[in-house]
Design an enzyme around this catalytic site. Structure first.
Site, PDB file in Angstrom:
ATOM      1  N   SER A 171       0.845  -1.186   0.000  1.00  0.00           N
ATOM      2  CA  SER A 171       0.000   0.000   0.000  1.00  0.00           C
ATOM      3  C   SER A 171       0.877   1.231   0.000  1.00  0.00           C
ATOM      4  CB  SER A 171      -0.853   0.018   1.260  1.00  0.00           C
ATOM      5  OG  SER A 171       0.011   0.051   2.383  1.00  0.00           O
ATOM      6  N   LYS A 172       0.363   2.295  -0.595  1.00  0.00           N
ATOM      7  CA  LYS A 172       1.234   3.456  -0.751  1.00  0.00           C
ATOM      8  C   LYS A 172       1.554   4.158   0.566  1.00  0.00           C
ATOM      9  CE  LYS A 172      -2.311   6.410  -2.791  1.00  0.00           C
ATOM     10  NZ  LYS A 172      -2.703   6.896  -4.100  1.00  0.00           N
ATOM     11  N   ARG A 173       0.764   3.874   1.563  1.00  0.00           N
ATOM     12  CA  ARG A 173       1.041   4.456   2.863  1.00  0.00           C
ATOM     13  C   ARG A 173       2.351   3.898   3.445  1.00  0.00           C
ATOM     14  NH1 ARG A 173      -1.247   3.569   7.565  1.00  0.00           N
ATOM     15  NH2 ARG A 173      -2.434   1.818   6.756  1.00  0.00           N
ATOM     16  N   LYS A 174       2.638   2.653   3.102  1.00  0.00           N
ATOM     17  CA  LYS A 174       3.800   1.998   3.714  1.00  0.00           C
ATOM     18  C   LYS A 174       4.930   1.743   2.739  1.00  0.00           C
ATOM     19  CE  LYS A 174       1.012  -0.246   7.215  1.00  0.00           C
ATOM     20  NZ  LYS A 174       0.342  -1.462   7.563  1.00  0.00           N
TER      21      LYS A 174
END
Ligand code: GLU
Length: 503
Positions: A254-257
């Site tokens: 995921s782009k958050r991580k």
């Protein structure tokens, strides 16, 4: 004769091009090429509200950057086109109607309001949400009357109420679904557009796809697709669901991580060989613990059954290591050309660099690629070769003693009597040298200075490193001197003397 193997990658052009698209493209490409087949790119733009032309272009650009080229696609054409679903919209309605005719699909006129209430009821009863089949039993006449009256409708697939649907996944074996738990999938939406499910199955069939290699997240859709193949009476492709890429904490990437956009990796200066090698390692092993390989080697030894299902971790540290290996193996001139944009961005190299400038850059790249993990890092590590006007770092109050020590040592190195003598001695010798210095010549002058001084090397090289690079550690001094040349070396020392009044 065996059927030609045909595979595809079918991204939806919404948002940034995703690393998962390149990952899936790579495995489809390898499957086709290893078996003398064809690999195609299909643009799945059925969701017109989220589709953008720019996003499609970025898919082309990034897959081309990685040289994951396709034999057929919207840009190159082919015998099974068009390869963009928005150009095939007329087709899907016809196939949905065919299923209605066969009694395998039906018109559904349920209003949003009814569906909302249904969902609420199901929620209250702690039942799984899903369509209740309300319109399944409408008679032909009822349907005709509603259509006549202009009522809005969707077309739904008639899932059997009993029995099971089994996915025969090449990697996972049989995956069994109970039919009564599968919703009557919408095939044609209220706006007349097809859903992903219908368009995907119709196109895989019409395009002669023999192997559907896609991410694990589509497993839940596959039984619906299998029912559609059955309903149409079509041969089914083989299904292969690749393991999901994962963040370090094993959750779905995921782009958050973790950066997920291929643009990010291009902008960070990963090279295509490193990127493709790394993606090839995701869930796959080449055997013999071989971790570094080219795309050609990957294809030559490709065997889909060697994919392992334990979720591969998208580990940036590993990517950096793989990329570094490829940067070191790459033709130096090519790597220098590719790296140029990062040096231009830092203002170190001019856009229209001449041969001399490029030669210098080549030397810098040659040295720094030993340790740099990306081309951007090459440029970041190169200050020592390009910035002539620098100061020594200063200690600050908040620093630990451990951090203060080397900085204090650096300042002391240009104050000591012997040290300052060594700097002067070096300057005298350098002034007599030719403007362009080879590494050997630079080494000679440094050693000469050491001999003349007759002191330990610390009293010679520490101060020289400080005045020529402004640092206590890092690049070999002779490399720096040879790359920046006589005039700039002298200018750096002069500049330091003006600032620190050494002599
Ligand atoms: N359009 C789907 C995607 O964006 C394709 C999935 C499939 O390969 O069937 O990934």
């Amino acid at each position: 004769m065996c059927k030609e193997i045909r595979t595809r990658v079918a991204p939806s052009p919404t948002g940034d091009p995703h690393v998962g698209t390149a990952y899936i493209a790579l495995f489809n490409l390898a499957m086709a090429k290893r078996n003398g087949g064809s690999f195609l790119l299909r643009i799945e733009d059925t969701d017109q509200t989220r589709t953008t032309a720019d996003s499609e272009k970025q898919i082309f650009d990034t897959l081309n950057w990685l040289e994951l080229g396709w034999d057929e696609g919207p840009d190159v054409g082919g015998n099974y086109g068009p390869y963009r679903q928005s150009e095939r919209f007329d087709l899907y309605g016809k196939y949905a109607e065919e299923l209605v005719e066969k009694g395998e699909a039906y018109y559904c006129f349920c209003t949003r309001d009814r569906l909302d209430k249904l969902r609420e009821r199901q929620k209250a009863m702690k039942k799984a949400p899903g369509y209740d089949g309300h319109c399944r039993s409408l008679s032909k006449e009822e349907v005709a009357a509603k259509l006549e009256a202009g009522e809005e409708y969707v077309i739904r697939l008639k899932m059997p109420y009993d029995g099971e649907t089994v996915i025969k996944d090449i990697l996972r074996g049989d995956i069994v679904f109970e039919n009564d738990k599968i919703d009557d999938q919408i095939l044609i939406k209220g706006d007349g557009f097809p859903t992903y499910h219908l368009a995907n199955v119709v196109d895989d069939h019409l395009m002669g796809i023999t192997h559907v290699i896609r991410a694990e997240e589509w497993i839940a859709s596959t039984p619906k697709h299998i029912q559609m193949y059955k309903a149409f009476g079509w041969d089914m492709p083989q299904f292969i669901h690749m393991p999901l890429l994962r963040n370090a904490d094993r959750t779905k990437i995921s782009k958050r991580k973790n950066p997920v956009s291929l643009n990010y990796y291009y902008e960070e200066g990963y090279i295509k060989e490193g990127m493709v090698n790394f993606l090839g390692l995701m869930g796959y092993s080449m055997g013999d613990n071989k971790e570094i390989f080219s795309l050609t080697e990957f294809i030559e030894s490709f065997d889909i059954t060697r994919v392992s299902l334990g979720g591969p971790i998208f580990d940036l540290e590993k990517l950096g290591w793989v990329n570094n290996q490829h940067m070191r193996m790459k033709d130096l001139k090519e790597l220098t050309e590719l790296s140029k944009r990062f040096f231009v961005a830092r203002g170190f190299v001019s856009e229209d660099a001449d041969e001399k400038e490029m030669k210098t850059l080549e030397k810098v790249v040659e040295i720094l690629r030993e340790t740099a993990t990306t081309m951007k890092k090459l440029a970041e590590l190169s200050d020592i070769y390009y910035v002539d006007d620098f100061k020594l770092p200063e200690v600050t109050e908040d620093m630990s003693n451990k951090a203060k020590k080397p900085i204090q040592r650096l300042h002391n190195a240009i104050k000591g009597e012997d040290e300052v003598k060594a700097i002067k001695c070096f300057v005298e010798k350098l002034e007599l040298a030719p403007e362009e210095l080879t590494v050997e010549e630079a080494k000679d002058i440094l050693n000469d200075t050491l001999d003349t001084m007759g002191t330990g090397p610390g009293k010679v090289f520490m101060p020289l490193r400080a005045v020529i690079t402004g640092r206590g550690k890092g690049a070999e001094l002779y490399n720096v001197i040879s790359i920046i040349g006589k005039a700039r070396t002298l200018a750096r020392i002069k500049n330091m003397n003006e600032q620190y009044k050494m002599y």
